[in-house]
Scaffold this motif. Structure first.
Motif, PDB file in Angstrom:
ATOM      1  N   ALA A  10      -8.837   2.204 -12.514  1.00 25.18           N
ATOM      2  CA  ALA A  10      -8.863   0.901 -11.828  1.00 25.18           C
ATOM      3  C   ALA A  10     -10.207   0.226 -12.057  1.00 25.18           C
ATOM      4  N   GLN A  19       0.834  -1.193   0.000  1.00 32.64           N
ATOM      5  CA  GLN A  19       0.000   0.000   0.000  1.00 32.64           C
ATOM      6  C   GLN A  19       0.869   1.243   0.000  1.00 32.64           C
ATOM      7  N   SER A  76      -3.262   3.711  -3.018  1.00 34.42           N
ATOM      8  CA  SER A  76      -3.406   2.460  -3.767  1.00 34.42           C
ATOM      9  C   SER A  76      -2.952   1.293  -2.910  1.00 34.42           C
ATOM     10  N   TYR A 101      -3.241   9.631  -4.894  1.00 33.38           N
ATOM     11  CA  TYR A 101      -4.061   8.428  -4.824  1.00 33.38           C
ATOM     12  C   TYR A 101      -3.494   7.508  -3.757  1.00 33.38           C
ATOM     13  N   CYS A 155      -7.854   1.642  -5.398  1.00 34.78           N
ATOM     14  CA  CYS A 155      -7.185   2.897  -5.706  1.00 34.78           C
ATOM     15  C   CYS A 155      -8.230   4.002  -5.655  1.00 34.78           C
ATOM     16  N   THR A 168     -11.813  -0.162  -0.249  1.00 37.62           N
ATOM     17  CA  THR A 168     -11.004   1.057  -0.119  1.00 37.62           C
ATOM     18  C   THR A 168     -10.947   1.571   1.316  1.00 37.62           C
ATOM     19  N   CYS A 202     -10.576   5.816  -8.409  1.00 34.69           N
ATOM     20  CA  CYS A 202      -9.674   6.026  -9.537  1.00 34.69           C
ATOM     21  C   CYS A 202     -10.392   5.591 -10.811  1.00 34.69           C
ATOM     22  N   HIS A 237      -1.544   3.864 -11.279  1.00 30.47           N
ATOM     23  CA  HIS A 237      -1.098   4.177  -9.919  1.00 30.47           C
ATOM     24  C   HIS A 237      -0.612   2.909  -9.212  1.00 30.47           C
ATOM     25  N   ILE A 238      -1.365   1.831  -9.362  1.00 31.28           N
ATOM     26  CA  ILE A 238      -0.982   0.569  -8.724  1.00 31.28           C
ATOM     27  C   ILE A 238       0.283   0.010  -9.370  1.00 31.28           C
TER      28      ILE A 238
END
Length: 167
Positions: free
Chosen positions: A72, A35, A50, A48, A61, A128, A69, A79-80
């Motif tokens: 995603a 993370q 993630s 973000y 995300c 999330t 996001c 981002h991930i």
């Protein structure tokens, strides 16, 4: 009992390779997840949060104010992917793969191989709810950068690992 078990500090494992903090300023292997905080590519004021869960590779995300996001949707967003890449730089591919319980082919896996191994399982979008605590931890780390340099101990930093040898 070894020397490090008797002390109140632990050794810090140096990063596997140096990394740039501008894109991914915060990355950790904690709470059964990879993370961290990833900067937005389009808005300098947005970040973000993630994460990828160990074992299931469920991913999440969202922005720091819990907006999802847009990238995603059904697979890892950029981002991930950036988070995985920086985690490999910080911890090394073998350690990240071991933590996430990812079966990566090859003797020397890299971020691309790790990402491919996880996406091949078709992971689902996860919860999330971890975003707030992760972002809060990131902000707490940033607050230490704003402290004036002093030589007196800070009580809240007593737990912080040290790189000095403990006798």
């Amino acid at each position: 009992m070894s020397v490090w078990e008797k002390s109140s500090t632990v050794r810090v494992v140096p990063p596997a390779r140096p990394r740039k903090l501008s894109k991914v300023p915060f990355v950790e292997l904690a709470d059964g997840r990879l993370q961290g905080v990833v900067s937005s590519g389009s808005d300098i004021g947005r970040v973000y949060v993630s994460s990828v869960a160990a074992g299931t590779y469920a991913f999440a995300c969202s922005t720091n104010n819990n907006r999802p996001c847009g990238g995603a949707r059904g697979t890892f967003c950029n981002h991930i992917r950036a988070l995985i890449g920086e985690a490999v730089l910080q911890y090394g591919a073998e350690r990240v793969a071991r933590y996430l319980k990812a079966d990566v082919d090859g003797d020397a896996p890299d971020a691309g191989a790790l990402t491919a191994a996880m996406t091949a399982t078709r992971p689902a979008q996860g919860d999330t709810s971890a975003a707030a605590p992760v972002f809060s931890r990131f902000l707490r780390h940033l607050a230490y950068l704003e402290l004036a340099p002093v030589t007196t101990p800070l009580p809240e930093m007593q737990w912080f690992p040290t790189t000095r040898a403990v006798a």
